[in-house]
Scaffold this motif. Sequence first.
Motif, PDB file in Angstrom:
ATOM      1  N   GLU A 159     -37.493  12.549  -6.117  1.00  0.00           N
ATOM      2  CA  GLU A 159     -36.805  11.301  -5.803  1.00  0.00           C
ATOM      3  C   GLU A 159     -37.745  10.335  -5.077  1.00  0.00           C
ATOM      4  O   GLU A 159     -37.693   9.124  -5.293  1.00  0.00           O
ATOM      5  N   VAL A 160     -38.608  10.873  -4.218  1.00  0.00           N
ATOM      6  CA  VAL A 160     -39.597  10.037  -3.534  1.00  0.00           C
ATOM      7  C   VAL A 160     -40.538   9.393  -4.546  1.00  0.00           C
ATOM      8  O   VAL A 160     -40.883   8.205  -4.445  1.00  0.00           O
ATOM      9  N   SER A 266     -38.558 -15.919  -8.713  1.00  0.00           N
ATOM     10  CA  SER A 266     -38.843 -14.608  -9.291  1.00  0.00           C
ATOM     11  C   SER A 266     -39.494 -13.685  -8.262  1.00  0.00           C
ATOM     12  O   SER A 266     -39.251 -12.476  -8.248  1.00  0.00           O
ATOM     13  N   THR A 267     -40.310 -14.270  -7.379  1.00  0.00           N
ATOM     14  CA  THR A 267     -40.920 -13.468  -6.325  1.00  0.00           C
ATOM     15  C   THR A 267     -39.874 -12.934  -5.362  1.00  0.00           C
ATOM     16  O   THR A 267     -39.925 -11.769  -4.936  1.00  0.00           O
ATOM     17  N   THR A 268     -38.900 -13.767  -5.042  1.00  0.00           N
ATOM     18  CA  THR A 268     -37.823 -13.334  -4.152  1.00  0.00           C
ATOM     19  C   THR A 268     -36.993 -12.228  -4.793  1.00  0.00           C
ATOM     20  O   THR A 268     -36.605 -11.249  -4.139  1.00  0.00           O
ATOM     21  N   ILE A 269     -36.725 -12.365  -6.095  1.00  0.00           N
ATOM     22  CA  ILE A 269     -35.963 -11.340  -6.804  1.00  0.00           C
ATOM     23  C   ILE A 269     -36.736 -10.026  -6.806  1.00  0.00           C
ATOM     24  O   ILE A 269     -36.158  -8.942  -6.604  1.00  0.00           O
ATOM     25  N   SER A 270     -38.046 -10.086  -7.005  1.00  0.00           N
ATOM     26  CA  SER A 270     -38.864  -8.868  -6.950  1.00  0.00           C
ATOM     27  C   SER A 270     -38.790  -8.232  -5.566  1.00  0.00           C
ATOM     28  O   SER A 270     -38.720  -6.998  -5.427  1.00  0.00           O
ATOM     29  N   THR A 271     -38.769  -9.082  -4.528  1.00  0.00           N
ATOM     30  CA  THR A 271     -38.694  -8.573  -3.162  1.00  0.00           C
ATOM     31  C   THR A 271     -37.388  -7.829  -2.918  1.00  0.00           C
ATOM     32  O   THR A 271     -37.345  -6.835  -2.188  1.00  0.00           O
ATOM     33  N   ILE A 272     -36.299  -8.301  -3.537  1.00  0.00           N
ATOM     34  CA  ILE A 272     -35.002  -7.622  -3.408  1.00  0.00           C
ATOM     35  C   ILE A 272     -35.132  -6.168  -3.864  1.00  0.00           C
ATOM     36  O   ILE A 272     -34.664  -5.239  -3.187  1.00  0.00           O
ATOM     37  N   PHE A 273     -35.787  -5.972  -5.003  1.00  0.00           N
ATOM     38  CA  PHE A 273     -35.912  -4.616  -5.541  1.00  0.00           C
ATOM     39  C   PHE A 273     -36.949  -3.796  -4.788  1.00  0.00           C
ATOM     40  O   PHE A 273     -36.864  -2.559  -4.758  1.00  0.00           O
ATOM     41  N   VAL A 274     -37.923  -4.456  -4.175  1.00  0.00           N
ATOM     42  CA  VAL A 274     -38.863  -3.742  -3.308  1.00  0.00           C
ATOM     43  C   VAL A 274     -38.118  -3.173  -2.098  1.00  0.00           C
ATOM     44  O   VAL A 274     -38.330  -2.017  -1.694  1.00  0.00           O
ATOM     45  N   ILE A 275     -37.226  -3.980  -1.518  1.00  0.00           N
ATOM     46  CA  ILE A 275     -36.402  -3.498  -0.405  1.00  0.00           C
ATOM     47  C   ILE A 275     -35.558  -2.314  -0.869  1.00  0.00           C
ATOM     48  O   ILE A 275     -35.398  -1.322  -0.154  1.00  0.00           O
ATOM     49  N   ILE A 281     -36.903   5.621  -1.082  1.00  0.00           N
ATOM     50  CA  ILE A 281     -37.880   6.540  -0.493  1.00  0.00           C
ATOM     51  C   ILE A 281     -37.335   7.154   0.794  1.00  0.00           C
ATOM     52  O   ILE A 281     -37.432   8.372   1.021  1.00  0.00           O
ATOM     53  N   THR A 282     -36.711   6.339   1.636  1.00  0.00           N
ATOM     54  CA  THR A 282     -36.163   6.841   2.894  1.00  0.00           C
ATOM     55  C   THR A 282     -35.066   7.865   2.640  1.00  0.00           C
ATOM     56  O   THR A 282     -35.027   8.935   3.263  1.00  0.00           O
ATOM     57  N   GLY A 283     -34.154   7.555   1.715  1.00  0.00           N
ATOM     58  CA  GLY A 283     -33.088   8.496   1.389  1.00  0.00           C
ATOM     59  C   GLY A 283     -33.611   9.796   0.816  1.00  0.00           C
ATOM     60  O   GLY A 283     -33.091  10.881   1.121  1.00  0.00           O
ATOM     61  N   SER A 284     -34.652   9.706  -0.002  1.00  0.00           N
ATOM     62  CA  SER A 284     -35.221  10.906  -0.609  1.00  0.00           C
ATOM     63  C   SER A 284     -35.849  11.823   0.441  1.00  0.00           C
ATOM     64  O   SER A 284     -35.780  13.049   0.336  1.00  0.00           O
ATOM     65  N   GLY A 324     -30.845  -7.514  -1.025  1.00  0.00           N
ATOM     66  CA  GLY A 324     -31.849  -6.468  -0.861  1.00  0.00           C
ATOM     67  C   GLY A 324     -31.342  -5.327   0.005  1.00  0.00           C
ATOM     68  O   GLY A 324     -31.593  -4.150  -0.284  1.00  0.00           O
ATOM     69  N   VAL A 325     -30.604  -5.654   1.061  1.00  0.00           N
ATOM     70  CA  VAL A 325     -30.044  -4.627   1.942  1.00  0.00           C
ATOM     71  C   VAL A 325     -29.021  -3.782   1.180  1.00  0.00           C
ATOM     72  O   VAL A 325     -28.969  -2.550   1.330  1.00  0.00           O
ATOM     73  N   ILE A 326     -28.201  -4.432   0.342  1.00  0.00           N
ATOM     74  CA  ILE A 326     -27.216  -3.700  -0.450  1.00  0.00           C
ATOM     75  C   ILE A 326     -27.921  -2.756  -1.425  1.00  0.00           C
ATOM     76  O   ILE A 326     -27.532  -1.582  -1.571  1.00  0.00           O
ATOM     77  N   GLU A 327     -28.953  -3.237  -2.101  1.00  0.00           N
ATOM     78  CA  GLU A 327     -29.722  -2.381  -3.006  1.00  0.00           C
ATOM     79  C   GLU A 327     -30.338  -1.207  -2.256  1.00  0.00           C
ATOM     80  O   GLU A 327     -30.329  -0.069  -2.729  1.00  0.00           O
ATOM     81  N   ALA A 328     -30.863  -1.479  -1.073  1.00  0.00           N
ATOM     82  CA  ALA A 328     -31.436  -0.398  -0.261  1.00  0.00           C
ATOM     83  C   ALA A 328     -30.360   0.609   0.116  1.00  0.00           C
ATOM     84  O   ALA A 328     -30.618   1.822   0.150  1.00  0.00           O
ATOM     85  N   GLY A 329     -29.139   0.123   0.388  1.00  0.00           N
ATOM     86  CA  GLY A 329     -28.045   1.028   0.721  1.00  0.00           C
ATOM     87  C   GLY A 329     -27.698   1.957  -0.430  1.00  0.00           C
ATOM     88  O   GLY A 329     -27.565   3.175  -0.247  1.00  0.00           O
ATOM     89  N   PHE A 330     -27.556   1.397  -1.635  1.00  0.00           N
ATOM     90  CA  PHE A 330     -27.281   2.226  -2.805  1.00  0.00           C
ATOM     91  C   PHE A 330     -28.390   3.242  -3.032  1.00  0.00           C
ATOM     92  O   PHE A 330     -28.142   4.434  -3.263  1.00  0.00           O
ATOM     93  N   ASN A 331     -29.631   2.767  -2.993  1.00  0.00           N
ATOM     94  CA  ASN A 331     -30.767   3.655  -3.256  1.00  0.00           C
ATOM     95  C   ASN A 331     -30.973   4.679  -2.146  1.00  0.00           C
ATOM     96  O   ASN A 331     -31.544   5.751  -2.391  1.00  0.00           O
ATOM     97  N   PHE A 332     -30.512   4.365  -0.937  1.00  0.00           N
ATOM     98  CA  PHE A 332     -30.640   5.312   0.171  1.00  0.00           C
ATOM     99  C   PHE A 332     -29.674   6.482   0.010  1.00  0.00           C
ATOM    100  O   PHE A 332     -30.044   7.644   0.207  1.00  0.00           O
TER     101      PHE A 332
END
Length: 425
Positions: A159-160, A266-275, A281-284, A324-332
Amino acid sequence: MSTRAPQTEAPKASRKPRSLWCNRDYLLLWGGQTISDIGGGVSQFAFPLLVLYITNSPLAAATAGTIRVLPNMLFFLLAGAWVDRYNRKHVMILCDLGRACSLASIPIALAFHSLTIWQLYITAFIEGTLLVFFGVAQASGLSQVVPPEQISSAMAQQEVVEGTTILLGPAIAGPLFALGPLFPFLADAISYLISIVTLGAIRTPFQTPRNKPRRHLLHEIKEGIIWAWRQPVIRIVNSLNTLAALVNPSSALIVIVLARQQHASSTTISTIFVIGGLGAITGSLLAPLARRFLTVGQAIIVVRWLFVLLWPCYLLAGNPFILGVIEAGFNFVDPFEDVAYFSYRLTVIPDDLRGRVISACRMFTAISNPLGQFFMGWLLDKYGPRPTIIFGWLVLMLVATLFTLSPHIRTARHPETLSTDQSST
């Protein structure tokens, strides 16, 4: 005499398993696949860029992406049967060799100014097909390289790697593509060659000895499907994942649509997915720790209700950072279920059936994923984000409720935990 018996038993009882990072063969497998997965993330991100570069057609780029995932529906069951018949490590090496050659053909054709869209379509199909066979072989052989008590940790490391690929794939692909369209694909081809070297150096067999006579391929495929269906936990998870997969994969599209409505670049959208990748990674890294206080069933139920709580937050996201925070929450939270359930599944499946059962399980979402993305895309286009998000929320709530009501899920535990409890009684 009686006083010496405890002294001889004490060291044996307190002996701890060797660290996963001291397992030479696992390190070779993990290291090679990490490099290979990051290389795959580079070419996957660069592929639509290259199609647009030579055709200037979004439809052609979408077609190439569809062709790449088409083998998921066509070959999963066949891949499972083959992986159980033949040497899994040899299957992985042949797949890596084929992927390296197919991707190397792109920079060669570019160098001679002879690249066509049809070559890209063929390459996408070959890459997707070999990825199916490789993925099933890797998932099936992992439990032979890793002791049973460390499977959860090994799954967490995978997962990491997925989270790292989300982060590094686009970050590496962009600069390489700017240097020249051939470089991302050359880098991915090299990553597959590295994977071949590390696989070849692994000494542990990826399967137990095969004693059963071979039967008709369709009969062996049917055997894997029937075995999976007769396992209540696996059957329920597969069935409800099929329903959830109609919604979950569309989250990325919903984020993009919402971000564009907020005039994000587009850079901001990429940053959302980076978050989001940082959350993965943290959740894994933390997911294996949950095994101390959550059973398999509890992990599944908790994660599904967290999905229900997080999903409507899309309606409240007023800026890209919150997305980005919401995406990080799901991925966490997602790895907490994945590590628990995938470890359980890998432990309970007999080795000679492992490829067929895993491929049968993956078939469920391989069919519903593209259907769900198309349907949710249609909802977004016709009705907009709010009704689409509400519909997805209702589906996720139904899935979480059905998981909670299932006695098989509520009581699902790791097999070694069950055996320990039984021995203590």
